[in-house]
Design an enzyme around this catalytic site. Structure first.
Site, PDB file in Angstrom:
ATOM      1  CE1 TYR A   1      -4.241   1.448   0.135  1.00 16.86           C
ATOM      2  CE2 TYR A   1      -3.388   2.785   1.927  1.00 16.86           C
ATOM      3  CZ  TYR A   1      -4.373   2.523   0.996  1.00 16.86           C
ATOM      4  OH  TYR A   1      -5.481   3.333   0.923  1.00 16.86           O
TER       5      TYR A   1
ATOM      6  CE  LYS B   1      -6.476   8.610  -0.496  1.00 18.27           C
ATOM      7  NZ  LYS B   1      -7.354   9.700  -0.990  1.00 18.27           N
TER       8      LYS B   1
END
Length: 289
Positions: free
Chosen positions: A160, A167
Site C-alpha cells: 500500500y 494519503k
C-alpha cells in the site's frame, strides 16, 4: 425508526461536489449527502455509466443530482469543472475530495510513472480542487471541504506504499488548508477508514487473508462498509461540525487502537501475508487500508 428515516435534512439548499462520486465510496457518499437533502454533483472520469446510475438512484429516492465528467488530475479540466458549477449551480457549499488512483504492490514494484500518477491524482488533485472550490465556498459565506483518506496514511500496510504515502500527504494538506482557508469561513477536515468491504479491497494480494487479519484485530468485530465512511463524510460536511476544522477522523471499528499488535498470540496464528508479484491495480477509490 430506520437509519434512512432518521437522517436529518441538514444540507437542504446546499450544493455538494463529490469527486469520483459515481461508484464505491464516492457513490455511497453521493447518496448519503443527497439523503441529507443536498443537491449533489457527481464527478466522474472513467466510469460514466456508474455515475449516471448513482444519479438515477438519487433521483428515484426523491433527491437531486447531476453527473459531470472531468479528470481531477488535470489542471485544465479542474478549472472547467468549477467554471461549470459556477455557471450552472451558481455556488458551492461542500467539496468532497474522494477521487484517487493507486496500485497495490510492494515498493520495489512501483515505477516512477506509478508514483507520478498517484501523486497527481491523489495529492495535487486535492490541492487544485480545494483551492478552486474555495472561491465558490467563500462566496457562499463559507462551507466545508472533506478529504477522504485511509488507515494506511498512518500505518505501513502491505502493498500500500504509494497510496498510503499520498494519503499521508493529503492529511497534512488538510491541516494547512484549514489554517489558510479558515479566515474565509471554510472548514477543511479528513474522513478516514480502515479496510472496507468493497471491490477495491479484493484487489489486494491475498485479499482474503488481509480481510481475516483486519476482522480479527478490530474490537467491533467486522471490517467497515462504504456507508460507514460516507456517514462520517456527511457529518463533517454538516452544520453539526461547524466548529471542527483541520482534523482527521477515522471510522475503523477500533482497529487503530492497536490492541492486536500488543496481544500475545499462539505461535503460527498471526502471520503476515507476503506480496505476490501479480499485485493488481486499484480502482479510483482510496478507501481500503
Amino acid at each position: 425508526m430506520s437509519a434512512a428515516e432518521s437522517v436529518a435534512q441538514d444540507l437542504d439548499g446546499k450544493i455538494a461536489l463529490v469527486t469520483g462520486g459515481g461508484r464505491g465510496v464516492g457513490a455511497a457518499t453521493s447518496k448519503e449527502l443527497a439523503r441529507h437533502a443536498a443537491h449533489v454533483i457527481v464527478n466522474w472520469c472513467h466510469f460514466g455509466e456508474a455515475a449516471e446510475a448513482t444519479v438515477a438512484e438519487i433521483r428515484a429516492s426523491g433527491g437531486s443530482a447531476r453527473a459531470v465528467r472531468a479528470s481531477v488530475a488535470k489542471p485544465e479540466t479542474v478549472n472547467a469543472l468549477f467554471d461549470d458549477i459556477a455557471r450552472t449551480e451558481g455556488k458551492l457549499d461542500v467539496l468532497v475530495n474522494n477521487a484517487a488512483w493507486g496500485i497495490f504492490a510492494p515498493s520495489q514494484a512501483l515505477s516512477e510513472r506509478d508514483w507520478l500518477r498517484a501523486l497527481d491524482t491523489n495529492v495535487h488533485a486535492t490541492r487544485r480542487c480545494s483551492l478552486r472550490a474555495a472561491e465558490l465556498l467563500a462566496a457562499a459565506d463559507g462551507g466545508a471541504i472533506v478529504n477522504v483518506s485511509s488507515i494506511g496514511a498512518g500505518f505501513a500496510v502491505d502493498n500500500y506504499m504509494v497510496v498510503g504515502v499520498c494519503k499521508a500527504a493529503v492529511e497534512a494538506l488538510t491541516r494547512y488548508l484549514a489554517a489558510d482557508l479558515g479566515p474565509r469561513g471554510i472548514r477543511v477536515n479528513t474522513a478516514s477508514a480502515g479496510m472496507l468491504d468493497n471491490p477495491t479491497a479484493s484487489r489486494f494480494p491475498d485479499a482474503d487473508g488481509l480481510r481475516a487479519t483486519c476482522e480479527a484485530a478490530t474490537p467491533l468485530g467486522r471490517i467497515g462498509r462504504e456507508e460507514d465512511l460516507a456517514r462520517l463524510v456527511a457529518f463533517l460536511a454538516s452544520p453539526q461540525a461547524d466548529w471542527i476544522t483541520g482534523q482527521c477522523y477515522i471510522a475503523d471499528g477500533g482497529l487503530s487502537v492497536g490492541r492486536a499488535l500488543l496481544t500475545p498470540h499462539p505461535a503460527g496464528t498471526w502471520k503476515s501475508h507476503p506480496a505476490r508479484p501479480d499485485a493488481a491495480e486499484a480502482a479510483t477509490d482510496p478507501n481500503t487500508p
